[in-house]
Every structure is written in C-alpha cells, then in structure tokens.
Design an enzyme around this catalytic site. Structure first.
Site, PDB file in Angstrom:
ATOM      1  N   TYR A   4       4.286   5.996  10.546  1.00  0.00           N
ATOM      2  CA  TYR A   4       3.583   5.459  10.469  1.00  0.00           C
ATOM      3  C   TYR A   4       3.999   3.754   9.245  1.00  0.00           C
ATOM      4  CZ  TYR A   4      -0.854   2.755   8.830  1.00  0.00           C
ATOM      5  OH  TYR A   4      -2.134   1.914   8.662  1.00  0.00           O
TER       6      TYR A   4
ATOM      7  N   TYR B 210      -9.140   5.295   8.407  1.00  0.00           N
ATOM      8  CA  TYR B 210      -8.947   5.149   9.665  1.00  0.00           C
ATOM      9  C   TYR B 210     -10.213   6.408  10.076  1.00  0.00           C
ATOM     10  CZ  TYR B 210      -4.875   2.695  10.125  1.00  0.00           C
ATOM     11  OH  TYR B 210      -3.498   2.003  10.645  1.00  0.00           O
TER      12      TYR B 210
ATOM     13  N   HIS C   5       1.119  -1.060  -0.114  1.00  0.00           N
ATOM     14  CA  HIS C   5       0.246   0.206   0.000  1.00  0.00           C
ATOM     15  C   HIS C   5       0.947   0.891   0.112  1.00  0.00           C
ATOM     16  CE1 HIS C   5      -4.309  -1.378   1.084  1.00  0.00           C
ATOM     17  NE2 HIS C   5      -3.931  -2.507   0.907  1.00  0.00           N
TER      18      HIS C   5
ATOM     19  N   LYS D 129       1.170  -1.009  15.414  1.00  0.00           N
ATOM     20  CA  LYS D 129       3.042  -1.046  15.702  1.00  0.00           C
ATOM     21  C   LYS D 129       2.659  -2.094  16.529  1.00  0.00           C
ATOM     22  CE  LYS D 129       4.803   2.359  13.575  1.00  0.00           C
ATOM     23  NZ  LYS D 129       4.075   1.929  12.222  1.00  0.00           N
TER      24      LYS D 129
ATOM     25  N   PRO E 227      -4.051  -0.447  18.562  1.00  0.00           N
ATOM     26  CA  PRO E 227      -3.514  -0.876  17.419  1.00  0.00           C
ATOM     27  C   PRO E 227      -4.125  -0.111  16.705  1.00  0.00           C
ATOM     28  CG  PRO E 227      -5.842  -1.606  18.298  1.00  0.00           C
ATOM     29  CD  PRO E 227      -4.886  -0.636  19.694  1.00  0.00           C
TER      30      PRO E 227
HETATM   31  P1  RFL Z   1       1.701 -13.160  20.677  1.00  0.00           P
HETATM   32  O1  RFL Z   1       1.427 -12.651  19.810  1.00  0.00           O
HETATM   33  O2  RFL Z   1       0.690 -12.287  21.736  1.00  0.00           O
HETATM   34  O3  RFL Z   1       2.433 -13.957  21.949  1.00  0.00           O
HETATM   35  C1  RFL Z   1       2.664 -14.859  22.624  1.00  0.00           C
HETATM   36  C2  RFL Z   1       2.642 -16.464  22.496  1.00  0.00           C
HETATM   37  O4  RFL Z   1       2.958 -16.810  23.863  1.00  0.00           O
HETATM   38  C3  RFL Z   1       2.190 -17.543  24.707  1.00  0.00           C
HETATM   39  N1  RFL Z   1       2.483 -17.683  25.837  1.00  0.00           N
HETATM   40  C4  RFL Z   1       2.769 -18.438  26.160  1.00  0.00           C
HETATM   41  N2  RFL Z   1       3.709 -20.076  26.080  1.00  0.00           N
HETATM   42  C5  RFL Z   1       4.676 -20.557  26.696  1.00  0.00           C
HETATM   43  N3  RFL Z   1       4.339 -20.901  28.036  1.00  0.00           N
HETATM   44  C6  RFL Z   1       3.630 -19.638  28.798  1.00  0.00           C
HETATM   45  N4  RFL Z   1       3.421 -19.007  30.014  1.00  0.00           N
HETATM   46  C7  RFL Z   1       2.703 -18.666  27.855  1.00  0.00           C
HETATM   47  N5  RFL Z   1       1.784 -17.412  27.957  1.00  0.00           N
HETATM   48  C8  RFL Z   1       1.532 -17.293  26.542  1.00  0.00           C
HETATM   49  C9  RFL Z   1       0.744 -17.422  23.953  1.00  0.00           C
HETATM   50  O5  RFL Z   1      -0.658 -18.529  23.494  1.00  0.00           O
HETATM   51  C10 RFL Z   1       1.233 -16.788  22.537  1.00  0.00           C
HETATM   52  O6  RFL Z   1       1.394 -18.304  21.538  1.00  0.00           O
HETATM   53  O7  RFL Z   1       2.966 -12.250  21.036  1.00  0.00           O
HETATM   54  P2  RFL Z   1       4.452 -11.619  20.150  1.00  0.00           P
HETATM   55  O8  RFL Z   1       4.836 -13.251  19.368  1.00  0.00           O
HETATM   56  O9  RFL Z   1       5.255 -10.602  20.832  1.00  0.00           O
HETATM   57  O10 RFL Z   1       3.681 -10.472  19.266  1.00  0.00           O
HETATM   58  C11 RFL Z   1       2.625  -9.488  19.715  1.00  0.00           C
HETATM   59  C12 RFL Z   1       1.585  -8.966  18.762  1.00  0.00           C
HETATM   60  O11 RFL Z   1       0.852 -10.404  18.506  1.00  0.00           O
HETATM   61  C13 RFL Z   1       1.163  -7.629  18.138  1.00  0.00           C
HETATM   62  O12 RFL Z   1       1.657  -6.915  19.006  1.00  0.00           O
HETATM   63  C14 RFL Z   1       0.050  -7.320  17.914  1.00  0.00           C
HETATM   64  O13 RFL Z   1      -1.024  -8.494  17.147  1.00  0.00           O
HETATM   65  C15 RFL Z   1      -1.225  -6.073  17.702  1.00  0.00           C
HETATM   66  N6  RFL Z   1      -1.988  -5.641  16.879  1.00  0.00           N
HETATM   67  C16 RFL Z   1      -0.948  -5.260  15.546  1.00  0.00           C
HETATM   68  N7  RFL Z   1       0.114  -5.061  15.170  1.00  0.00           N
HETATM   69  C17 RFL Z   1       0.450  -4.476  14.358  1.00  0.00           C
HETATM   70  O14 RFL Z   1       1.567  -3.851  14.025  1.00  0.00           O
HETATM   71  N8  RFL Z   1      -0.505  -4.583  13.070  1.00  0.00           N
HETATM   72  C18 RFL Z   1      -1.498  -4.134  13.011  1.00  0.00           C
HETATM   73  O15 RFL Z   1      -2.709  -4.003  12.067  1.00  0.00           O
HETATM   74  C19 RFL Z   1      -1.607  -4.671  14.701  1.00  0.00           C
HETATM   75  N9  RFL Z   1      -3.533  -4.883  14.952  1.00  0.00           N
HETATM   76  C20 RFL Z   1      -2.933  -5.803  17.200  1.00  0.00           C
HETATM   77  C21 RFL Z   1      -3.636  -5.395  15.894  1.00  0.00           C
HETATM   78  C22 RFL Z   1      -3.733  -6.221  18.008  1.00  0.00           C
HETATM   79  C23 RFL Z   1      -5.039  -6.551  18.373  1.00  0.00           C
HETATM   80  N10 RFL Z   1      -5.487  -6.894  19.464  1.00  0.00           N
HETATM   81  C24 RFL Z   1      -6.454  -8.088  19.419  1.00  0.00           C
HETATM   82  C25 RFL Z   1      -4.556  -7.186  21.192  1.00  0.00           C
HETATM   83  C26 RFL Z   1      -4.956  -5.570  16.501  1.00  0.00           C
HETATM   84  C27 RFL Z   1      -5.292  -6.048  17.186  1.00  0.00           C
HETATM   85  C28 RFL Z   1      -6.795  -6.100  17.312  1.00  0.00           C
HETATM   86  C1  PHB Z   2      -6.153  -4.666  10.781  1.00  0.00           C
HETATM   87  O1  PHB Z   2      -5.846  -5.087  10.077  1.00  0.00           O
HETATM   88  O2  PHB Z   2      -5.966  -5.444  11.401  1.00  0.00           O
HETATM   89  C2  PHB Z   2      -4.906  -3.319  11.457  1.00  0.00           C
HETATM   90  C3  PHB Z   2      -4.322  -2.842  10.710  1.00  0.00           C
HETATM   91  C4  PHB Z   2      -4.352  -1.235  11.240  1.00  0.00           C
HETATM   92  C5  PHB Z   2      -4.664  -0.658  12.188  1.00  0.00           C
HETATM   93  C6  PHB Z   2      -4.727  -1.881  13.151  1.00  0.00           C
HETATM   94  C7  PHB Z   2      -5.440  -2.819  12.952  1.00  0.00           C
HETATM   95  O3  PHB Z   2      -4.216  -0.023  12.627  1.00  0.00           O
END
Ligand code: RFL
Ligand code: PHB
Length: 389
Positions: A383, A200, A72, A296, A292
């Site tokens: 961004y 957004y 994008h 980041k 989110p």
């Molecule tokens: P994770 O993905 O939470 O993975 C951690 C893993 O550890 C396991 N775990 C254990 N394993 C062994 N023993 C234990 N005691 C344990 N406790 C936990 C868990 O089961 C899991 O598998 O962390 P990690 O790897 O640091 O990754 C981080 C990302 O997942 C997170 O920052 C992003 O998803 C955040 N996020 C977004 N980030 C972006 O860069 N761009 C986005 O567009 C974006 N959108 C989002 C998001 C997060 C969201 N939510 C639900 C919080 C949108 C949403 C809605």
């Molecule tokens: C997503 O596609 O899940 C998404 C994209 C941009 C954001 C957060 C989540 O800022």
C-alpha cells in the site's frame, strides 16, 4: 518545429515527465487534446506513495503539497461491521500522502507555464509517425492549421483511450486484461471526512470507501452495478446507501452535503507489453490500468516517469543503454502493483457470481489478515509502495 521529446497528453504522466526532462536540460513539447479546465475537472486519485512525493520534490512542484497535503500513518479495513486499523508507519516505517490528483496536475501546470515550456492544448487529430525510425514526428491540428513536431523520442502519456498504444501494429504488442463485473460510483462533497484515515469497507451490499481531499472535503465511493447511471443516484440515495454499508456508529458520524462531483468508473486490470516501440515509449495509463482499490494508478504512472526520465537523462549524457531497459524495468514494478490491486479488489468487493465457498474464502482471508502481523505487513508494504528498483 523540433524538440528532443514530444509528449502526448497533459495528464500527470505527461506533465511530470516534461518537468523532469526540463530540469535535465532536455527540450520537450506537450500536446494535449483537451483544455486545461477539462483536464482539471476529472476527479481521480487521492493517495500518493512516498516515492511519488519524492519525485514531485525532485521536479520542484511539491511546495503546496507539503503545505496542504495530509500525511497518513495508517488505513482502516472494515468488515463484519468492525473497523480494523493497519498501522502503515509502524509496519513499514513509511506513510502515504493524501493530496488529490487534480492538485498535483494544477501544480504541474503552474510550474510548466512559469518555466515557459511549450504546451499545446486543444490539439485535434493528434497522430504519431515513423516511430520505428530515428526521426519520428507528431502531427496535430490546432485552429484548423496542421503542425508537425520532429523529435528524437515520443512519450505516449495519453491515457487508456489515447492514440499512442493504438498506433502500434497489433503483432508487436501483447495485451492482458481483466474486466470486473462492477463499477465505482464516486461523490466529492464539501463535508469533513467521517474519520481521519481512509476506510475500505467490505459489506454484503457491496464495497465502500471513505476517502478525503482535505479536512473539509470528502471523497466517497460505492461499488455499483455496471449498468447503473449517475442520474439514477440522487445525493440522498448515495448517502443512504453509504450509511447502510458503514458500521452504525460510523454512519451516525457521517456528515452529508450536496455532491460537487458524481461519476461512475468501471474497474479494469490491463497491461500492454512491451512499453517501447522504437522511438515511442508508453507511460502511465496508456500502458496499464489497475482497479483503484489499491490506490496505485497515479503512483505507477509516476514510477514509469521516473524510469523514463532517468533513461533519457542517461541517453543525452551519452549513455545509450538505459533506454533499452525502460520497458522491462517499468513492467517489473507494474506487474507487482497489478497483483496487489487485483488482490485488494478481490478481497473487498462483492462478486455477483460468487458462491458461498468464495464468500467464505474472502471472509477467512480478512480474518487471517487482521490476525497476522506478517500478512498485515504484506498489505502495508504494498500500500505504501514498493521501492523503485
Ligand atoms: P491520464 O490522467 O488519463 O492523462 C492522459 C491525458 O492524455 C490526453 N489524451 C490525449 N492528448 C493528445 N492526443 C490524444 N489523442 C489524446 N488522448 C488522450 C487526455 O486528455 C489526458 O489529459 O493518464 P496519466 O497521465 O497516465 O495518469 C494516470 C492517472 O490519471 C490514473 O492512473 C489515476 O487517476 C488512477 N486512479 C488512482 N491512482 C492512484 O494512484 N491513487 C488513487 O487513489 C486513484 N484513484 C484512479 C482513482 C482512477 C479513477 N478513475 C476515474 C479511473 C480513482 C478513480 C475513480
Ligand atoms: C480517492 O481518494 O480518490 C481514492 C483513495 C484511495 C483509493 C482510491 C481512490 O484506493
């Protein structure tokens, strides 16, 4: 069992770190409490910075992303019923890649199993021991048998609710937190995105985001009350509310369909400092959370991994000093991304306690932003992602 690096957590942080360490000839074991299907069932991030794309390339796991991901060049902000484009490529020379976290994780899992690297899923009672010494270990229960892994280092990649950060004595760690008074209700649906780029939306009824996973799969979010439950939101109620927050012409183009996933996420800013405690290193969501809005979270997890991989690579090449700098290097980038995510969140959401002055300030800031090339460049360079220093 013995390994050089014991990695707790098979989310994107843990799997990417494991892949890069293996490339450097550093042995590692990943220990995850859930099953692979459970890990893949969590729908999260969708936007990758160029530095994350580059790191996935380096790790040798980017082939499908380059085929199926959507580069994008811009992103839209919508307020006062009008859409405004931020020309990311024109302003910064960089673009972002739309490719879901689920797919990144799937690619990493496939590469890990193809390389025959050791991974334990469904490990219970995972615990870290003696990380203040030079011989730390990790223990876990698998099929009711207790196992111990001896390692040189432990990487705590176990997310916000994991055990690694919680195992650090309270006096050794500082926590900084802001909890926002609303959540995001997300829906994934197999319908074409309403627009080629992300939108957004700032609206008096609350924030909305139009995102996507492919040309046939959309991801939409609505700001919701923290007390809302998913069961309260029928598909129809979701689409109706989204249409209300979009400009009429955009709402008219919105294609709706059954939700294949629907969930509510609270919004939080959080940083734990430092990120190293002897032989234990915190990585990704285990150490920090961003709301989110700036996309980041996953990208910060990837930059932590890049710093830790470089430090460990140097360590095993005989240069021990880089490991000392991991925490400070990672935190310098984290705080900037925290600032940007907090600012984007403040700019785009309705705050329940905001008076008319705060609302006017928000509107003036948006007006200023879209009238100023300098301000748009600031948004764009954050961004697309700040460089890895
Ligand atoms: P994770 O993905 O939470 O993975 C951690 C893993 O550890 C396991 N775990 C254990 N394993 C062994 N023993 C234990 N005691 C344990 N406790 C936990 C868990 O089961 C899991 O598998 O962390 P990690 O790897 O640091 O990754 C981080 C990302 O997942 C997170 O920052 C992003 O998803 C955040 N996020 C977004 N980030 C972006 O860069 N761009 C986005 O567009 C974006 N959108 C989002 C998001 C997060 C969201 N939510 C639900 C919080 C949108 C949403 C809605
Ligand atoms: C997503 O596609 O899940 C998404 C994209 C941009 C954001 C957060 C989540 O800022």
């Amino acid at each position: 069992m013995k390994t050089q690096v014991a990695i707790i957590g098979a989310g994107p942080s843990g799997l990417l770190l494991g892949q890069l360490l293996a490339k450097s000839g550093i042995s590692n074991t990943v220990i995850e409490q859930r099953s692979p299907d459970y890990v893949l069932g969590r729908i999260r991030a969708g936007v990758l910075e160029q530095t994350t794309v580059d790191l996935l390339d380096t790790a040798g796991v980017a082939a499908r992303m380059h085929q199926e991901g959507l580069p994008h060049d811009g992103v839209e902000l919508c307020f006062g019923g009008e859409r405004h484009r931020i020309d990311l490529l024109g302003l910064t020379g960089k673009r972002v890649m739309v490719y879901g976290q689920t797919e990144v994780t799937r690619d990493l899992m496939a590469a890990r199993s193809a390389a025959g690297l050791s991974t334990v899923y469904q490990a219970d009672e995972v615990a870290v021991h003696d990380f203040d010494s030079a011989s730390p270990s990790v223990s876990y229960l698998k099929d009711r048998v207790r196992h111990t892994v001896q390692a040189d280092f432990i990487a705590g990649c176990d997310g916000f609710h994991g055990i690694c950060r919680a195992s650090v004595p309270g006096a050794a760690i500082s926590l900084h937190e802001k909890v926002y008074p609303f959540g995001w209700l997300g829906v994934l649906a197999d319908v074409p995105p309403v627009s080629p780029e992300l939108i957004y939306v700032q609206h008096e009824r609350g924030f909305a985001l139009c995102s996507q996973r492919s040309k046939a799969r959309s991801r939409y979010y609505l700001q919701c009350a923290l007390s809302d439950e998913v069961a309260q939101w029928s598909d129809e109620a979701f689409w109706d509310e989204l249409k209300r927050r979009l400009p009429q012409a955009t709402a008219a183009q919105l294609q709706t369909g059954p939700a294949i996933e629907k969930s509510i996420a609270p919004l939080r800013s959080f940083v734990a400092e430092p990120m190293r405690f002897g032989s234990l290193f915190l990585v990704g969501d285990a150490a920090h959370i961003v709301p989110p809005t700036g996309a980041k979270g996953l990208n910060l997890a990837a930059s932590d991994v890049a710093y830790l991989w470089q430090a460990m690579h140097s360590y095993y090449a005989g240069k021990h000093s880089e490991i000392e700098h991991y925490s400070a290097r990672a935190l310098a980038r984290i705080w900037k991304a925290e600032r940007f995510s907090w600012w984007m969140t403040s700019l785009m959401h309705q705050f329940p306690d905001a008076g008319s002055f705060a609302q006017k300030m928000q509107r003036a800031e948006l007006d200023y932003l879209l009238g100023s090339q300098a301000a748009m460049t600031v948004l764009a360079e954050n961004y697309v992602g700040l460089p890895l220093a």
